[in-house]
Write an enzyme that holds these catalytic residues in place. Sequence first.
Site: not given
Length: 146
Positions: A26, A65, A85
């Site tokens: 991320e 997200d 993911k």
Amino acid sequence: PKIFKPMNPSKYVGDVSNIIARSSWELKFLRWCDSNPSVKRYASEEIVIPYYSKADGKHRRYFVDFIVEMVDVNWKTQKLLIEIKPYEQTIQPQRGRKREQTFLNECYTWQVNQDKWEAASDFANRHGMKFIVMTEYELGLAKKRK
């Protein structure tokens, strides 16, 4: 989790002092959004989508997200909902030689993700967006095995 400090805070929609990267993947994606001139605006965990989890029979909320607004090669604006993911969580688990509990946990996670992603795709379609799941392969962190 790590706090991300953008170089271009005006592109971020939300509280720029509280951008949380829940993984190194991320964090890499946040850096890409911040530095990519095609990205006009982006936000982290700002979209909440209700969904029904078949895995446990409950109504839940899914915090996607990222939402990214960007300009494509034809100068057309696109809005994307992005989920980060591991690839292993995007494919249906196979029993193989795994312990039963490991296999059951993987099946549960896979079902929850399927339910979330179905709701996110529906939400995106209704709002003129596109929903994308990005794995280590799309992020350039690994090469797909043939």
